[in-house]
Design a protein around this motif. Structure first.
Motif, short mmCIF file in Angstrom:
data_model
loop_
_atom_site.label_atom_id
_atom_site.label_comp_id
_atom_site.label_asym_id
_atom_site.label_seq_id
_atom_site.Cartn_x
_atom_site.Cartn_y
_atom_site.Cartn_z
N TRP A 29 4.47 0.42 7.82
CA TRP A 29 4.10 1.41 8.83
C TRP A 29 4.65 2.78 8.46
O TRP A 29 5.58 2.90 7.66
CB TRP A 29 4.62 1.01 10.21
CG TRP A 29 6.11 0.97 10.31
CD1 TRP A 29 6.95 1.99 10.64
CD2 TRP A 29 6.94 -0.16 10.04
NE1 TRP A 29 8.25 1.58 10.60
CE2 TRP A 29 8.28 0.25 10.25
CE3 TRP A 29 6.68 -1.49 9.68
CZ2 TRP A 29 9.35 -0.61 10.08
CZ3 TRP A 29 7.75 -2.35 9.51
CH2 TRP A 29 9.06 -1.90 9.71
N ILE A 30 4.03 3.79 9.04
CA ILE A 30 4.51 5.16 8.94
C ILE A 30 4.44 5.79 10.32
O ILE A 30 3.62 5.39 11.16
CB ILE A 30 3.69 6.01 7.95
CG1 ILE A 30 2.21 6.03 8.36
CG2 ILE A 30 3.86 5.53 6.52
CD1 ILE A 30 1.39 7.10 7.64
N THR A 31 5.31 6.75 10.55
CA THR A 31 5.21 7.60 11.74
C THR A 31 5.09 9.04 11.26
O THR A 31 5.66 9.41 10.23
CB THR A 31 6.44 7.45 12.65
OG1 THR A 31 7.62 7.82 11.93
CG2 THR A 31 6.56 6.01 13.15
N ALA B 160 0.84 -1.19 0.00
CA ALA B 160 0.00 0.00 0.00
C ALA B 160 0.87 1.25 0.00
O ALA B 160 1.94 1.27 0.62
CB ALA B 160 -0.91 0.01 1.22
N VAL B 161 0.43 2.28 -0.69
CA VAL B 161 1.04 3.60 -0.58
C VAL B 161 0.36 4.30 0.59
O VAL B 161 -0.86 4.52 0.59
CB VAL B 161 0.85 4.41 -1.87
CG1 VAL B 161 1.40 5.83 -1.70
CG2 VAL B 161 1.54 3.72 -3.03
N MET B 162 1.15 4.65 1.60
CA MET B 162 0.60 5.20 2.83
C MET B 162 0.87 6.71 2.90
O MET B 162 2.00 7.16 2.69
CB MET B 162 1.21 4.50 4.05
CG MET B 162 0.98 3.00 4.06
SD MET B 162 1.66 2.14 5.52
CE MET B 162 0.57 2.76 6.82
N LEU B 163 -0.18 7.47 3.18
CA LEU B 163 -0.09 8.92 3.32
C LEU B 163 -0.75 9.35 4.63
O LEU B 163 -1.77 8.79 5.01
CB LEU B 163 -0.79 9.62 2.15
CG LEU B 163 -0.15 9.42 0.77
CD1 LEU B 163 -1.02 10.06 -0.31
CD2 LEU B 163 1.27 9.98 0.72
N PRO B 164 -0.19 10.31 5.35
CA PRO B 164 0.99 11.11 4.96
C PRO B 164 2.25 10.26 4.91
O PRO B 164 2.29 9.16 5.45
CB PRO B 164 1.07 12.15 6.08
CG PRO B 164 0.42 11.50 7.26
CD PRO B 164 -0.68 10.66 6.69
N GLY B 165 3.27 10.79 4.27
CA GLY B 165 4.50 10.04 4.12
C GLY B 165 5.20 9.82 5.45
O GLY B 165 4.98 10.55 6.42
N VAL C 241 1.13 4.39 12.45
CA VAL C 241 0.04 3.60 11.87
C VAL C 241 0.68 2.42 11.15
O VAL C 241 1.53 2.61 10.27
CB VAL C 241 -0.83 4.43 10.91
CG1 VAL C 241 -1.91 3.56 10.28
CG2 VAL C 241 -1.46 5.61 11.65
N SER C 242 0.26 1.20 11.53
CA SER C 242 0.88 -0.01 10.98
C SER C 242 -0.15 -0.87 10.26
O SER C 242 -1.28 -1.06 10.77
CB SER C 242 1.52 -0.83 12.10
OG SER C 242 2.46 -0.06 12.83
N LEU C 243 0.24 -1.38 9.11
CA LEU C 243 -0.54 -2.42 8.42
C LEU C 243 -0.03 -3.77 8.90
O LEU C 243 1.15 -4.08 8.74
CB LEU C 243 -0.37 -2.29 6.90
CG LEU C 243 -1.04 -3.37 6.04
CD1 LEU C 243 -2.56 -3.31 6.16
CD2 LEU C 243 -0.62 -3.22 4.57
N LEU D 211 -4.89 17.96 12.46
CA LEU D 211 -5.56 17.11 13.42
C LEU D 211 -6.76 16.38 12.84
O LEU D 211 -7.18 15.34 13.35
CB LEU D 211 -5.99 17.94 14.64
CG LEU D 211 -4.88 18.71 15.35
CD1 LEU D 211 -5.42 19.40 16.60
CD2 LEU D 211 -3.71 17.80 15.71
N GLN D 212 -7.35 16.93 11.77
CA GLN D 212 -8.53 16.31 11.16
C GLN D 212 -8.19 15.41 9.97
O GLN D 212 -9.07 14.79 9.38
CB GLN D 212 -9.53 17.38 10.71
CG GLN D 212 -9.05 18.26 9.55
CD GLN D 212 -8.27 19.46 10.02
OE1 GLN D 212 -7.71 19.47 11.11
NE2 GLN D 212 -8.25 20.51 9.19
N ASP D 213 -6.90 15.32 9.63
CA ASP D 213 -6.51 14.51 8.46
C ASP D 213 -6.67 13.02 8.73
O ASP D 213 -6.55 12.56 9.88
CB ASP D 213 -5.05 14.79 8.08
CG ASP D 213 -4.90 16.09 7.33
OD1 ASP D 213 -5.93 16.73 7.02
OD2 ASP D 213 -3.74 16.48 7.06
N LYS D 214 -6.92 12.28 7.64
CA LYS D 214 -6.97 10.82 7.70
C LYS D 214 -5.65 10.24 7.20
O LYS D 214 -4.92 10.88 6.44
CB LYS D 214 -8.11 10.29 6.83
CG LYS D 214 -9.50 10.76 7.23
CD LYS D 214 -10.54 10.23 6.25
CE LYS D 214 -11.94 10.71 6.64
NZ LYS D 214 -12.96 10.21 5.69
N VAL D 215 -5.36 9.03 7.63
CA VAL D 215 -4.25 8.26 7.06
C VAL D 215 -4.85 7.34 6.00
O VAL D 215 -5.85 6.65 6.27
CB VAL D 215 -3.51 7.44 8.13
CG1 VAL D 215 -2.46 6.54 7.48
CG2 VAL D 215 -2.87 8.36 9.15
#
Length: 259
Positions: A251-253, A151-156, A232-234, A164-168
């Motif tokens: 995962w991304i941090t 998966a391409v995960m955003l934000p990078g 956030v981890s897959l 604060l209202q953004d989704k991953v």
């Protein structure tokens, strides 16, 4: 009457003698030549890197009497794809085995059809018979998918000042299904991901699956906390692609901003 019969017989003999050379100059069928082409005609599931071989059952030479060579193999053999486009190749003549090895430049395309031909009237046998066109059509194996879905995960990864209202979002490049065989939906997508804060605490979240976009959207129940680092981890091994490849962990941090 006898004179006419003798004369008629003489004409038949002359005509037969006249026809013998023309018949000898052209073999009537491929069977008379005993040429073996590998892959055989109408073969399937051929490896894209397989060498193509034409083997003669007896001694042959070029039409002009010269010996076959690597170079002459390029002029007497044709290799084309399903669109009749010529495929470049190198040729190797083995005099001992009376065989020509055809090696396409680069591997053939997977899941494609090809035609290899010994073009007509290019070689002759010891009796002077010229060859008919000899062909073999074959199909290569379908490409094998052994790559795990990603998966391409955003934000990078490492993003800062995330609102604060953004989704991953996690967007997959191919169709995926649950490993257990269940339907992937917003109701079943939640366990695919884990959300933790900078202290390692689990953050309750919701997940929404968009089938047409192959996208999973993740957000906390509420909002992200300001000036906080999240991960956030897959989770590995919970989804698979249509070829059966299981996903690996991703995962991304990221760091949130003030608002």
């Amino acid at each position: 009457m006898k004179k006419m019969s003798v004369r008629w017989l003489q004409w038949v003999v002359v005509l037969a003698l006249f026809l013998v050379p023309s018949q000898g100059a052209w073999a009537k069928s491929a069977n008379e030549w005993g040429v073996t082409i590998s892959p055989a005609d109408k073969s399937a599931e051929i490896d894209p890197d397989q060498i193509i071989t034409l083997t003669f059952s007896g001694p042959v030479s070029l039409k002009n009497g010269q010996e076959l060579s690597d170079k002459s193999g390029l002029s007497i053999i044709s290799l084309t794809d399903a669109k009749k486009k010529k495929v470049r190749f190198t040729a190797k003549w083995n005099k001992t085995n009376r065989s020509i090895m055809i090696d396409p430049e680069g591997n053939l395309e997977a899941g494609a059809s090809y035609r290899v031909s010994l073009m007509a009237k290019k070689v002759k046998d010891q009796r002077g018979n010229l060859n008919p066109e000899l062909t073999s059509t074959f199909q290569t194996k379908q490409p094998v998918d052994n790559i795990s879905p990603q998966a391409v995960m955003l934000p990078g990864h490492g993003a800062k000042n995330v609102r604060l209202q953004d989704k991953v979002t996690l967007q997959f490049a191919e169709e995926i299904i649950l490993v257990g065989g269940g339907v992937l939906s917003s109701k079943t997508a939640g366990p695919l991901v884990r959300v933790t804060d900078e202290k390692g605490a689990i953050v309750p979240h919701t997940a929404t699956w968009n089938k047409s976009k192959r996208m999973l959207s993740v957000k906390p129940k509420g909002k992200w906390q300001p000036h906080t680092r999240y991960q956030v981890s897959l989770i590995t091994g919970l989804v698979k692609d249509t070829a059966g490849n299981h996903n690996q962990a991703q995962w991304i941090t990221f760091q949130t901003g003030s608002k």
